[in-house]
Design a protein around this motif. Sequence first.
Motif, PDB file in Angstrom:
ATOM      1  N   HIS A 119      75.224 -40.074  44.207  1.00 17.98           N
ATOM      2  CA  HIS A 119      73.727 -40.456  44.141  1.00 17.98           C
ATOM      3  C   HIS A 119      73.283 -40.567  42.820  1.00 17.98           C
ATOM      4  N   ARG A 126      70.452 -41.055  41.245  1.00 19.63           N
ATOM      5  CA  ARG A 126      69.330 -40.088  41.213  1.00 19.63           C
ATOM      6  C   ARG A 126      69.508 -38.725  40.969  1.00 19.63           C
ATOM      7  N   ALA A 168      71.182 -38.010  37.800  1.00 19.95           N
ATOM      8  CA  ALA A 168      70.551 -38.068  36.622  1.00 19.95           C
ATOM      9  C   ALA A 168      69.765 -36.596  36.576  1.00 19.95           C
ATOM     10  N   ALA A 169      69.341 -36.080  37.556  1.00 21.89           N
ATOM     11  CA  ALA A 169      68.916 -34.837  37.451  1.00 21.89           C
ATOM     12  C   ALA A 169      69.637 -33.905  36.889  1.00 21.89           C
ATOM     13  N   SER A 198      61.707 -33.436  36.852  1.00 22.51           N
ATOM     14  CA  SER A 198      61.380 -34.920  37.012  1.00 22.51           C
ATOM     15  C   SER A 198      62.086 -35.522  36.030  1.00 22.51           C
ATOM     16  N   ARG A 200      63.757 -39.991  34.746  1.00 22.01           N
ATOM     17  CA  ARG A 200      64.195 -41.400  35.163  1.00 22.01           C
ATOM     18  C   ARG A 200      65.670 -41.284  34.883  1.00 22.01           C
ATOM     19  N   THR A 201      66.182 -42.024  35.633  1.00 27.38           N
ATOM     20  CA  THR A 201      67.647 -42.390  35.581  1.00 27.38           C
ATOM     21  C   THR A 201      67.970 -43.437  34.342  1.00 27.38           C
ATOM     22  N   GLU A 242      65.023 -45.616  37.154  1.00 26.10           N
ATOM     23  CA  GLU A 242      64.508 -45.083  38.619  1.00 26.10           C
ATOM     24  C   GLU A 242      63.776 -43.657  38.377  1.00 26.10           C
ATOM     25  N   TYR A 278      62.933 -39.880  39.519  1.00 27.62           N
ATOM     26  CA  TYR A 278      63.482 -38.974  40.456  1.00 27.62           C
ATOM     27  C   TYR A 278      62.677 -37.591  40.112  1.00 27.62           C
ATOM     28  N   ASP A 304      62.184 -33.930  45.806  1.00 26.24           N
ATOM     29  CA  ASP A 304      62.249 -35.402  46.517  1.00 26.24           C
ATOM     30  C   ASP A 304      62.991 -34.796  48.131  1.00 26.24           C
ATOM     31  N   LEU A 348      66.220 -36.896  48.202  1.00 29.64           N
ATOM     32  CA  LEU A 348      67.438 -36.223  47.468  1.00 29.64           C
ATOM     33  C   LEU A 348      68.025 -34.946  47.965  1.00 29.64           C
ATOM     34  N   GLU A 386      73.185 -46.103  49.131  1.00 28.76           N
ATOM     35  CA  GLU A 386      72.480 -45.683  47.884  1.00 28.76           C
ATOM     36  C   GLU A 386      73.510 -45.183  46.958  1.00 28.76           C
TER      37      GLU A 386
END
Length: 305
Positions: free
Chosen positions: A86, A88, A91-92, A140, A142-143, A147, A149, A153, A156, A221
């Motif tokens: 996934h 997002r 990315a986190a 928090s 962004r990718t 996007e 994130y 969330d 997620l 996704e």
Amino acid sequence: MVKRLGGLGRLVPPRTASGGGSRARDRLGDALFSRVAGPSGAENRARIHETPGPRWFAAEDPIRRVHGDASMFVGGLSALLLQSLHPRAMAAVEAHSGYRGDPWGRLQRTSTFLAFTTYGTAEDAQLAVDGVRAVHARISGRTPDGEPYRADDPHLLEWVHVAEVDSFLRAHQRFGARPLEAGECDGYVASAARVGHALGVVRPPRTADELAERIDAFRPELRGTDAARAAARFILLSPPLPWPARLPYAMLAAAAVAQLPDWARAPLDLPLLPRTERWCATPAGVAVTAAIRWAMHRPPPSGVE
């Protein structure tokens, strides 16, 4: 999310005194325990198993059997790979988890979380959840594609949850000492849902069939990203381990790849080799999990409830 990517079983209760013939097992078991549990492992183990009070899960609940089995070593690796699909969520992890700089610390935090929520008192389980939610609330970004994130969330969190539960259950059914019956699989998913809901998953699946449906629903996704493929290479090929541990780890890694769904391979540049996996990876996984189970064997906890 960051602390829950993957995981390993429990902080097992203390071993009873053993004879001279068990010294090699004791040394290996203690080395594994120190890696998985960290410097506070003995203290946490005592608190988990010796503190009186109600628990979230009873001794006979399937979640205790699954999370206490050596198959969790395979399931944890597989969960990391699956969750990375996934963008997002990945990315986190890439930005905030520190999985490259401190992989052992991350493993220890995850295993401690699983131990407290599975075996600890209800009060300690809630404290563990509250700690993770506090971390999530601060994360928090962004990718690379822009996007946004947030680690808290619910969508997620649901993906992280279902990928983890699916991976742990697959590993247990394939490599566990006592695979679950069909009804017990539903019981495991339902118990895991309690933890997922406490962490912020709005409607976690409660049966094995519903779990499979949720995984399928997420597939549009999912995709392989540069970060996900780099994470897979790090996890599978560059673990921070001494040379004597590399071969057993390679066997665990091969077993983790072998149990991934077929559709999850190509996005991570992982080969699909059914015959090799059937005749090599799966037997290797059975062998190495059996060795870990032998090394870390403890008598069942007396369970102060």
